[in-house]
Design a protein around this motif. Structure first.
Motif, mmCIF file in Angstrom:
data_model
loop_
_atom_site.group_PDB
_atom_site.id
_atom_site.type_symbol
_atom_site.label_atom_id
_atom_site.label_comp_id
_atom_site.label_asym_id
_atom_site.label_seq_id
_atom_site.Cartn_x
_atom_site.Cartn_y
_atom_site.Cartn_z
ATOM 1 N N ASN A 52 30.664 -54.496 106.728
ATOM 2 C CA ASN A 52 30.536 -53.065 106.481
ATOM 3 C C ASN A 52 31.897 -52.369 106.397
ATOM 4 O OD1 ASN A 52 27.749 -53.155 106.446
ATOM 5 N ND2 ASN A 52 27.581 -52.945 108.659
ATOM 6 N N GLN A 53 32.915 -52.988 107.052
ATOM 7 C CA GLN A 53 34.259 -52.421 107.001
ATOM 8 C C GLN A 53 35.040 -52.894 105.768
ATOM 9 O OE1 GLN A 53 35.454 -50.092 109.320
ATOM 10 N NE2 GLN A 53 33.292 -50.129 109.925
ATOM 11 N N GLY A 54 34.450 -53.791 104.990
ATOM 12 C CA GLY A 54 35.130 -54.296 103.797
ATOM 13 C C GLY A 54 36.051 -55.466 104.088
ATOM 14 N N ALA A 55 36.064 -55.973 105.327
ATOM 15 C CA ALA A 55 36.909 -57.123 105.668
ATOM 16 C C ALA A 55 36.083 -58.389 105.441
ATOM 17 C CB ALA A 55 37.375 -57.024 107.117
ATOM 18 N N TYR A 56 35.921 -58.754 104.179
ATOM 19 C CA TYR A 56 34.969 -59.793 103.813
ATOM 20 C C TYR A 56 35.371 -61.182 104.317
ATOM 21 C CZ TYR A 56 33.482 -55.982 100.810
ATOM 22 O OH TYR A 56 33.070 -54.766 100.359
ATOM 23 N N LYS A 57 36.675 -61.479 104.313
ATOM 24 C CA LYS A 57 37.106 -62.796 104.791
ATOM 25 C C LYS A 57 36.861 -62.951 106.290
ATOM 26 C CE LYS A 57 40.541 -63.685 101.180
ATOM 27 N NZ LYS A 57 41.951 -63.997 100.883
ATOM 28 N N ALA A 92 30.584 -59.761 97.464
ATOM 29 C CA ALA A 92 31.590 -58.704 97.391
ATOM 30 C C ALA A 92 32.932 -59.240 96.909
ATOM 31 C CB ALA A 92 31.753 -58.046 98.758
ATOM 32 N N LEU A 93 33.222 -60.526 97.250
ATOM 33 C CA LEU A 93 34.473 -61.148 96.807
ATOM 34 C C LEU A 93 34.352 -61.736 95.395
ATOM 35 C CD1 LEU A 93 35.472 -62.986 100.114
ATOM 36 C CD2 LEU A 93 36.599 -60.985 99.111
ATOM 37 N N GLU A 94 33.153 -61.548 94.787
ATOM 38 C CA GLU A 94 32.875 -62.028 93.432
ATOM 39 C C GLU A 94 32.953 -63.556 93.354
ATOM 40 O OE1 GLU A 94 35.306 -59.951 90.660
ATOM 41 O OE2 GLU A 94 34.309 -58.034 90.972
ATOM 42 N N LYS A 95 32.632 -64.207 94.460
ATOM 43 C CA LYS A 95 32.532 -65.667 94.467
ATOM 44 C C LYS A 95 31.060 -66.020 94.303
ATOM 45 C CE LYS A 95 36.695 -66.575 97.165
ATOM 46 N NZ LYS A 95 37.280 -67.292 98.320
ATOM 47 N N ASN A 96 30.636 -65.969 93.046
ATOM 48 C CA ASN A 96 29.202 -66.031 92.751
ATOM 49 C C ASN A 96 28.575 -67.373 93.112
ATOM 50 O OD1 ASN A 96 29.309 -63.422 91.790
ATOM 51 N ND2 ASN A 96 29.821 -64.066 89.706
#
Length: 401
Positions: A52-57, A92-96
């Motif tokens: 939710n904070q955008g810290a996807y890794k 979100a990281l576009e790693k489909n």
């Protein structure tokens, strides 16, 4: 659990730093008490927070750790939650490719849950879907008919009303089913935790999968026996409530010590405590861990007596004995069943304890032979000691070097 709730309150107020601090505190406590189900849930909560904070890794790191533990303890609800977190993060990281992998796993987990105790309710939902589909088809036919008869508007309004009512009914059914699944999951977690408090993890797993657990033979199992000296005389100085509280304090400490050294608590018999190291999974350090646990138990009782003496209160003194050898282990009973061990090794361990001395850890010749070369221990050979029903046995006091 309360710390997580507080964290969500801060998160809702927009204070992300405080929220994360409470999430981490909750995870730390769950790790400390060894609550694997709770650890997996806390890790997933932290993963969702980073998501939710955008810290996807960071979200991926936390949720991967949660997934590893959820898989280890075979918690399908926790796995499903981590799959969802990983899917959203990779998406979100576009790693489909990775996102597709985890959404498929998420659906598989959800399907498995749907086949469980909530199956009947989910079947009803599928029935409602079919009713909705039939209603839509009927509405479409009616719509085409009304186009031909110039009554399109009335049919559209009627179809919309039908669809709205069915959608409301389907949504209500979905909410009810989801609530039921959550309740089932919570009760299942309670049952699993209770079973793990009674039985070793491997035995509990076998019992759940097959409905029974076969008795097994184990070699080189180190049996720990403890017993309070002059228990009757000391207990007479305490009220019933004080006596139970004191015993409970001591045995709770022993439980924690056994857990730290991967020693399996077998049972308590009055004021005696029995545990075993080396089953149901044997390790090369089983005997050493038994010695460490026994020394720590003895140290706890010694320190507690010093504290009680300083306060002018009665306290227990304790003997501890250890013997190593072959045992048979299995579950006895149908109701209030118990995991127990049998064999001459158990009897000899009891005699080793009764031939010991207060404040000491007494070990048999068999146990001594397994650890005598370990420089971390020192030994005091006591010679041959007469043991009831066993004759004269070589015994040793053991301590840390």
């Amino acid at each position: 659990t309360t710390l997580i709730s507080i964290g969500y309150i801060y998160l809702n107020e927009g204070n992300a730093n405080k929220a994360f601090n409470y999430f981490e505190q909750s995870l730390s406590i769950k790790k400390k008490i060894g609550d694997k189900v709770g650890i997996a849930k806390s890790l997933n909560t932290i993963g969702d927070f980073h998501l939710n904070q955008g810290a996807y890794k960071k979200a991926i790191t936390a949720c991967q750790e949660s997934l590893k533990l959820s898989t280890e303890i075979n918690s399908l609800p926790s796995q499903q939650a981590t799959y969802s977190c990983l899917y959203q993060a990779y998406k979100a990281l576009e790693k489909n490719k990775e996102a597709l992998k985890y959404i498929e796993l998420m659906y598989r987990a959800e399907d498995s849950l749907q086949r469980s105790e909530a199956g009947q309710k989910l079947k009803q939902m599928e029935f409602d879907k079919e009713v909705l589909a039939d209603s839509i088809a009927t509405a479409e036919k009616a719509h085409l008919l009304e186009i031909k008869t110039s009554k399109t508007r009335n049919i559209l309004l009627g179809s919309a009303l039908i669809l709205l009512l069915l959608a409301i009914g389907l949504f209500s059914r979905w909410r009810y089913t989801r609530k039921a699944k959550n309740i089932i999951e919570a009760e299942k977690d309670k049952s699993e935790n209770l079973l793990l408090n009674i039985l070793p993890a491997d035995i509990a797993k076998e019992l759940k999968e097959t409905g029974k657990a076969e008795a097994r033979d184990f070699e080189n199992v180190s049996i720990i026996f403890t017993d309070f000296k002059h228990f009757t005389q000391t207990s007479e100085k305490l009220s019933a409530k004080e006596l139970v509280a004191e015993i409970n304090t001591c045995f709770e400490a022993f439980d924690s010590i056994c857990k730290n050294y991967e020693v399996e608590k077998i049972k308590t018999i009055g004021d005696a405590y029995m545990a075993a190291s080396g089953l149901p999974v044997h390790t090369k350090d089983a005997t050493k861990n038994a010695i460490f646990a026994a020394l720590e138990m003895q140290a706890f009782i010694t320190n507690r007596k010093q504290e009680k003496d300083a306060q002018g209160e009665p306290a227990f003194e304790m003997r501890v004995g250890i013997h190593t050898g072959h045992v048979v282990a299995g579950i006895v009973g149908k109701s209030k069943f118990q995991y127990d061990i049998w064999g001459d090794t158990v009897n000899t361990a009891a005699r080793t304890e009764s031939c010991g001395e207060v404040g000491k850890v007494n070990v048999s010749q068999a146990t001594f032979e397994l650890i005598k070369l370990d420089a971390i221990f020192t030994f005091e050979h006591r010679g041959k000691i007469a043991a009831k029903g066993k004759g004269d046995l070589d015994m040793y006091f053991v301590n840390l070097a």
